[in-house]
Design a protein around this motif. Structure first.
Motif, PDB file in Angstrom:
ATOM      1  N   TYR A  73      37.762  52.867  36.307  1.00 53.62           N
ATOM      2  CA  TYR A  73      38.675  51.730  36.401  1.00 53.62           C
ATOM      3  C   TYR A  73      39.440  51.521  35.098  1.00 53.62           C
ATOM      4  CZ  TYR A  73      40.240  46.878  36.595  1.00 53.62           C
ATOM      5  OH  TYR A  73      40.999  45.726  36.545  1.00 53.62           O
ATOM      6  N   ASN A 106      41.596  48.308  42.252  1.00 58.71           N
ATOM      7  CA  ASN A 106      40.174  47.979  42.255  1.00 58.71           C
ATOM      8  C   ASN A 106      39.249  49.157  42.543  1.00 58.71           C
ATOM      9  OD1 ASN A 106      40.696  45.214  41.732  1.00 58.71           O
ATOM     10  ND2 ASN A 106      41.231  44.933  43.891  1.00 58.71           N
ATOM     11  N   ASP A 185      42.358  40.935  32.632  1.00 58.87           N
ATOM     12  CA  ASP A 185      41.403  40.818  33.730  1.00 58.87           C
ATOM     13  C   ASP A 185      40.649  39.495  33.641  1.00 58.87           C
ATOM     14  OD1 ASP A 185      42.114  43.156  34.890  1.00 58.87           O
ATOM     15  OD2 ASP A 185      40.290  44.252  34.433  1.00 58.87           O
ATOM     16  N   ASP A 218      37.929  39.880  38.785  1.00 60.08           N
ATOM     17  CA  ASP A 218      37.879  41.316  38.493  1.00 60.08           C
ATOM     18  C   ASP A 218      36.471  41.810  38.184  1.00 60.08           C
ATOM     19  OD1 ASP A 218      40.768  41.961  38.605  1.00 60.08           O
ATOM     20  OD2 ASP A 218      40.879  40.518  36.971  1.00 60.08           O
ATOM     21  N   ASN A 221      34.991  45.326  39.122  1.00 61.72           N
ATOM     22  CA  ASN A 221      35.523  46.534  38.494  1.00 61.72           C
ATOM     23  C   ASN A 221      34.750  46.940  37.235  1.00 61.72           C
ATOM     24  OD1 ASN A 221      37.659  46.801  40.379  1.00 61.72           O
ATOM     25  ND2 ASN A 221      38.773  45.184  39.305  1.00 61.72           N
TER      26      ASN A 221
END
Length: 237
Positions: A73, A106, A185, A218, A221
């Protein structure tokens, strides 16, 4: 031929008809050599042995497939893919380039990747990219699709202990901090407990932090350590 007597039977053959080069193009010159007359009345005539004409070489259609490459990611849609061309004539060597993007940023397994703008690049040993045109099945143009996986980014969570006045419990408050989060994020760090080893007054006492978790939009992730250690002091009331 021009000039044959009406009714005579004459056939024509040639030993070669060659373009000046192999590359695709319109109205290219063709040199014809070794022209010969044959047939019942062929021996009664004498003709030129060479001539020129024109013809076109159109690009050869090829298929380009893509294989997605898994990545960690990184908050972007971009993916790297391996491209393979089918139908290229042996000896022609090209580079291939494209843009490849996931539908979203994602983490996930076997996520669709759209590959577009596939082009042939480079020139190697006389190979000419203009001799080919990409005509992929389904899309019928220079695009295709594949899949790849985005795996969580590993971050490190550390804790800073907060000194407290003696209260007879093991509990402490700590400040959690992460290393490796991507800017922008939305992530919150939480824990289930932060405990001293003993309740007694002391300086620089060890604090064990457990149940560290990542929350927020987030959070999925990332992957982080679930425990950490720090120190803090318990002072007398």
């Amino acid at each position: 031929g021009t000039g044959l007597v009406l009714g005579d039977t004459v056939s024509y053959t040639q030993t070669s008809a060659n373009f000046a080069d192999k590359n695709a193009g319109l109205g290219k010159t063709v040199t014809v050599s070794g022209i010969r007359l044959s047939g019942l009345d062929g021996a009664n005539y004498k003709a030129n042995t060479t001539t020129t004409t024109t013809a076109s070489i159109t690009p050869k259609a090829i298929t380009v497939t893509a294989m997605g490459i898994n990545k960690v990611y990184d908050a972007s849609l971009n993916d790297a893919v391996t491209l393979k061309a089918t139908g290229v004539i042996s000896g022609d060597v090209f580079g291939l380039s494209s843009a490849a993007v996931f539908a979203d940023k994602n983490v996930g397994e076997s996520k669709p990747v759209t590959v577009s703008g596939i082009t042939l690049t480079g020139l190697n040993a006389g190979s000419n990219p203009m001799n080919y045109i990409i005509r992929n099945p389904i899309t019928n143009n220079n695009s295709t699709s594949t899949t790849a996986t985005i795996t969580p980014k590993v971050i490190v969570v550390t804790a800073a202990g907060i000194n407290k006045v003696y209260d007879g419990t093991l509990n402490d408050e700590v400040t959690l901090k992460s290393t490796g989060l991507i800017e922008g994020d939305v992530v919150t760090l939480t824990k289930t407990s932060a405990l001293f080893a003993t309740t007694t007054v002391g300086t620089g006492k060890a604090v064990s932090v457990k149940g560290i978790a990542i929350e927020g939009a987030d959070a999925g992730n990332y992957k982080a350590n679930t425990t950490a250690t720090t120190s803090a002091s318990i002072t007398a009331p």
